[in-house]
Write a protein that holds these residues in place. Sequence first.
Motif, PDB file in Angstrom:
ATOM      1  N   GLU A  47      23.238   8.272   3.845  1.00 31.09           N
ATOM      2  CA  GLU A  47      24.525   7.575   3.903  1.00 31.09           C
ATOM      3  C   GLU A  47      24.744   6.684   2.694  1.00 31.09           C
ATOM      4  N   HIS A  48      24.077   6.957   1.589  1.00 31.85           N
ATOM      5  CA  HIS A  48      24.267   6.137   0.393  1.00 31.85           C
ATOM      6  C   HIS A  48      25.611   6.442  -0.247  1.00 31.85           C
ATOM      7  N   ASP A  49      26.355   5.385  -0.565  1.00 32.72           N
ATOM      8  CA  ASP A  49      27.661   5.535  -1.196  1.00 32.72           C
ATOM      9  C   ASP A  49      27.489   5.676  -2.702  1.00 32.72           C
ATOM     10  N   GLY A  50      28.242   6.586  -3.294  1.00 32.77           N
ATOM     11  CA  GLY A  50      28.199   6.772  -4.735  1.00 32.77           C
ATOM     12  C   GLY A  50      27.045   7.645  -5.175  1.00 32.77           C
ATOM     13  N   PRO A  51      26.880   7.814  -6.475  1.00 34.97           N
ATOM     14  CA  PRO A  51      25.769   8.641  -6.988  1.00 34.97           C
ATOM     15  C   PRO A  51      24.423   7.997  -6.708  1.00 34.97           C
ATOM     16  N   LEU A  52      23.423   8.828  -6.536  1.00 34.43           N
ATOM     17  CA  LEU A  52      22.085   8.322  -6.270  1.00 34.43           C
ATOM     18  C   LEU A  52      21.521   7.641  -7.505  1.00 34.43           C
TER      19      LEU A  52
ATOM     20  N   ASP B 164       0.828  -1.191   0.000  1.00 36.96           N
ATOM     21  CA  ASP B 164       0.000   0.000   0.000  1.00 36.96           C
ATOM     22  C   ASP B 164       0.872   1.254   0.000  1.00 36.96           C
ATOM     23  N   ALA B 165       0.205   2.406   0.202  1.00 38.16           N
ATOM     24  CA  ALA B 165       0.884   3.682   0.050  1.00 38.16           C
ATOM     25  C   ALA B 165       1.857   3.986   1.179  1.00 38.16           C
ATOM     26  N   GLY B 166       1.843   3.243   2.288  1.00 36.87           N
ATOM     27  CA  GLY B 166       2.748   3.536   3.380  1.00 36.87           C
ATOM     28  C   GLY B 166       4.175   3.094   3.141  1.00 36.87           C
ATOM     29  N   TYR B 167       4.463   2.455   2.033  1.00 42.50           N
ATOM     30  CA  TYR B 167       5.801   1.948   1.728  1.00 42.50           C
ATOM     31  C   TYR B 167       6.434   2.768   0.609  1.00 42.50           C
ATOM     32  N   ASP B 168       7.758   2.862   0.682  1.00 42.17           N
ATOM     33  CA  ASP B 168       8.533   3.509  -0.381  1.00 42.17           C
ATOM     34  C   ASP B 168       8.845   2.441  -1.428  1.00 42.17           C
ATOM     35  N   ALA B 169       7.929   2.272  -2.375  1.00 45.12           N
ATOM     36  CA  ALA B 169       8.058   1.202  -3.357  1.00 45.12           C
ATOM     37  C   ALA B 169       9.325   1.321  -4.199  1.00 45.12           C
ATOM     38  N   PRO B 170       9.708   2.506  -4.719  1.00 46.26           N
ATOM     39  CA  PRO B 170      10.954   2.572  -5.505  1.00 46.26           C
ATOM     40  C   PRO B 170      12.187   2.169  -4.709  1.00 46.26           C
ATOM     41  N   ARG B 171      12.271   2.582  -3.452  1.00 42.27           N
ATOM     42  CA  ARG B 171      13.445   2.211  -2.659  1.00 42.27           C
ATOM     43  C   ARG B 171      13.470   0.713  -2.382  1.00 42.27           C
ATOM     44  N   ILE B 172      12.320   0.121  -2.080  1.00 49.02           N
ATOM     45  CA  ILE B 172      12.273  -1.323  -1.837  1.00 49.02           C
ATOM     46  C   ILE B 172      12.649  -2.088  -3.099  1.00 49.02           C
ATOM     47  N   ALA B 173      12.194  -1.611  -4.256  1.00 50.33           N
ATOM     48  CA  ALA B 173      12.568  -2.263  -5.514  1.00 50.33           C
ATOM     49  C   ALA B 173      14.076  -2.168  -5.749  1.00 50.33           C
ATOM     50  N   HIS B 174      14.679  -1.041  -5.374  1.00 49.68           N
ATOM     51  CA  HIS B 174      16.133  -0.892  -5.541  1.00 49.68           C
ATOM     52  C   HIS B 174      16.883  -1.825  -4.597  1.00 49.68           C
ATOM     53  N   LEU B 175      16.411  -1.979  -3.364  1.00 51.96           N
ATOM     54  CA  LEU B 175      17.092  -2.832  -2.403  1.00 51.96           C
ATOM     55  C   LEU B 175      16.924  -4.314  -2.726  1.00 51.96           C
ATOM     56  N   LEU B 176      15.864  -4.653  -3.444  1.00 48.38           N
ATOM     57  CA  LEU B 176      15.619  -6.054  -3.803  1.00 48.38           C
ATOM     58  C   LEU B 176      16.132  -6.400  -5.193  1.00 48.38           C
TER      59      LEU B 176
ATOM     60  N   PRO C 229      11.481   8.730  -9.172  1.00 53.20           N
ATOM     61  CA  PRO C 229      11.526   9.849  -8.211  1.00 53.20           C
ATOM     62  C   PRO C 229      12.902  10.499  -8.202  1.00 53.20           C
ATOM     63  N   ARG C 230      12.912  11.774  -7.954  1.00 57.74           N
ATOM     64  CA  ARG C 230      14.176  12.501  -7.851  1.00 57.74           C
ATOM     65  C   ARG C 230      14.672  12.383  -6.416  1.00 57.74           C
ATOM     66  N   LEU C 231      15.746  11.634  -6.222  1.00 55.76           N
ATOM     67  CA  LEU C 231      16.270  11.362  -4.890  1.00 55.76           C
ATOM     68  C   LEU C 231      17.225  12.457  -4.449  1.00 55.76           C
ATOM     69  N   THR C 232      17.264  12.712  -3.158  1.00 52.84           N
ATOM     70  CA  THR C 232      18.172  13.682  -2.546  1.00 52.84           C
ATOM     71  C   THR C 232      18.864  13.009  -1.374  1.00 52.84           C
ATOM     72  N   ARG C 233      20.003  13.535  -1.019  1.00 51.92           N
ATOM     73  CA  ARG C 233      20.793  12.948   0.068  1.00 51.92           C
ATOM     74  C   ARG C 233      20.252  13.406   1.423  1.00 51.92           C
ATOM     75  N   ARG C 234      19.132  12.838   1.763  1.00 51.83           N
ATOM     76  CA  ARG C 234      18.547  13.070   3.081  1.00 51.83           C
ATOM     77  C   ARG C 234      17.698  11.847   3.430  1.00 51.83           C
ATOM     78  N   ALA C 235      17.313  11.779   4.693  1.00 51.49           N
ATOM     79  CA  ALA C 235      16.497  10.664   5.189  1.00 51.49           C
ATOM     80  C   ALA C 235      17.212   9.334   4.900  1.00 51.49           C
ATOM     81  N   ALA C 236      16.560   8.433   4.175  1.00 53.13           N
ATOM     82  CA  ALA C 236      17.112   7.094   3.964  1.00 53.13           C
ATOM     83  C   ALA C 236      18.334   7.099   3.048  1.00 53.13           C
ATOM     84  N   TRP C 237      18.478   8.113   2.206  1.00 49.39           N
ATOM     85  CA  TRP C 237      19.590   8.155   1.255  1.00 49.39           C
ATOM     86  C   TRP C 237      20.749   9.023   1.762  1.00 49.39           C
TER      87      TRP C 237
END
Length: 487
Positions: A297-302, A200-212, A287-295
């Motif tokens: 401490e992300h290493d490398g380009p977003l 449902d809408a409470g999840y960050d679907a793009p981020r979960i897809a990237h992690l999986l 989505p346009r990601l920015t270096r805040r919140a979950a991203w």
Amino acid sequence: MSVVDHDDRREAFAVASHFRAEFYACLASRGDAMFELCDALLCTDGPVRTLVDLALAPEHRRSHGELYAGLNRGHIDVARLRRAVATLPLPRAADGRLVLAVDVTPWLRPDAGTSPDRSFCHTFGRGEGKHQMIPGWPYSIVAALESGRSAWTALLDAVRLEPGTDLAAVTTSQIRGVVERLIEAGQWREGDRDILVVMDAGYDAPRIAHLLAGLPVEILGRMRSDRVLRRSTPPRVYDPKGGRPPKHGGEFVFGDEATWGTEQAVTVTDTRLYGKAVVRAWDRLHPRLTRRAAWLEHDGPLPLIEGTVIRLTVEKLPSGGLNKPVWLWWSKTDATAADVDRCWQSFPRRFDLEHTFRAIKQTLGWTKPQLRSPQAADRWTWLIIAAHTQLRLARPLAADLRRPWERPALPNKLTLARVRRGFRNLHTKYPPLARAPKPTRPGPGRPLGSTNHHRADRYRVGQLLVTGELYQRPTHHKKGTKPRRTG
């Protein structure tokens, strides 16, 4: 009864018997007490209201003290039980693929000040029918969905969310574990269709897809109607003025139709309850990601996490409520009309998990016990999952013991309560597993006239037990004094 039906029932009985034996083997400590508690939960007629009532069932041969001792001090091999559940026959979609749904449901404990690891859980419909945040234990549940309208799901995993945890990270780890166990059990093989995960809408679907990434899964999640996504990176064009080339394309504003452009797929379907359903899809939006919140401490380009945006509109709602469009994000690109129809028709099946939550809470009494320890709550939760799994396996075996005012049900279409109503007749046919209780003598208990001087610690809502500050409030204190804090 035909020979084929007789063979199917024999196979179903063998599968259920094997799971009961495997479940009993997963109970490492105080297994007999917990196994009989699960049998009492299955064979008791009517909804479960208190734990002590289950001790009165004939299937529970031990005292109520053993019942609570099993929950408070027992041990369940959860890893083995998860593997056992993953090897069972699972429902599949019409095209043969597995469809999983993930959602969070709370075990509300607003008055349990002595229970640690409570969080503020979002609830709706209590009191005045508005959104509220109530202390409790939130649980993330993963289940396999059936095709068509059904109140049955196959529960696969449950994880209690501790205060301050990252929901996307926990959900990703949970889905990864479920998918790996399904692959190990042979539920998915090379060449099969990817597993569809609906949320449902409470999840960050793009981020979960990237992690999986790297797993044979497709993520289908609902998005808020005020989101803004970006199109693919435009081709690089020489600019004599110089400057850095753009990384993102034009904006795609969900609330501004002028920014949508031409869709890649359009389908129209006539439905019985919702009238005409119009679906439009746009390809390669991210989505346009920015270096805040979950991203942060992300290493490398977003990364650029591209997917397909699907907009669903229906002609009417059966309830007569406000008809709003539904926005979905699918982790795959280059979607065809068949893919779009499969996605939007799979999303409403996610609400079958809500019926499962209602059944395990109201019929099986999942949230009824007033347990203090969150570890005891986890053990009770897995007993509920084991009981629900046995009821699911007993669907082709249970007889329709309906009340005079109830309508006859179709074969294999019994509800959870009606399958549970006839489970006692099946229980007598299963081989006995739990050992007979040993005769014991009750202890002396607390001496008469003495009081308990060990006050239970109180915990703040939203703080972990290991890192949070204990908050001990005396039962009676003078006016003007402050509660005592202990580190």
